[in-house]
Design a protein around this motif. Sequence first.
Motif: not given
Length: 238
Positions: A3-25
């Motif tokens: 879920y989204c930590p800001h609005c708590h909605a569950s409608s999430l999509v992948k949006n690339g990877r973090h350039p420094k940590t290589d974590c999934q965004k």
Amino acid sequence: MNYCPHCHASSLVKNGRHPKTDCQKYRCQTCGRQFVQNPKKQRVGLGQKSLIGRLLLERIPLAGIARVVGVSERWLQNYVNRLYARVPRRVEAKPNRRTALCLECDELWSFVGNKGNKQWVWLALDRKTRAIIGVHVGDRSRAGAQALWDSLPEAYRESAVCYTDYWEAYRLVFPEDRHVAAGKDSGFTNHIERFNNTLRHRVSRLVRDSLAFSKKLANHIGAIWFFVHHYNLSRLDF
């Protein structure tokens, strides 16, 4: 986390990877915010901010506070900048008019950036309550004494007797019939001189020969006012 930590909605999509940590965004389709799951750096909580506020009232430099609380020095500096900018620059005092008002005034040497940039801390203390009711930070001229006088609540400007040292600027600004100049051995300014010691021992940027000196005048003034307001709260009669 699904879920989204800001609005708590569950409608999430992948949006690339973090350039420094290589974590999934991820991106929330409801509010549009982007985030990574289980970030290594957590938000600074209210408990940590409360601890920072208490540590700022002790003789600890910002670098030391950052180590104790576990935050970066850059984040802490930005937080302190915002905190000090919100600190009121005036004391709201309503003294008991049935008793005579008496002030003790003095100046405290300090500097910002380097010792060539002197910034005198002008202080006025109510002898009965021991509360600080006037503050000005600036040069040690007549203009500084005038700014201290202007910082006093109206009731004190109208009737308070003011005890000071023999610095000429006081005589030029304070009403002659309510101004008493005296030496340190007279005891008339003992309370404000004792507060000067307290201020130096509690505000790290006022400690002599310290590496925690102020680099920015606005923060220098904010730190002094931050401590003054806290100190006044401890005066039960104020």
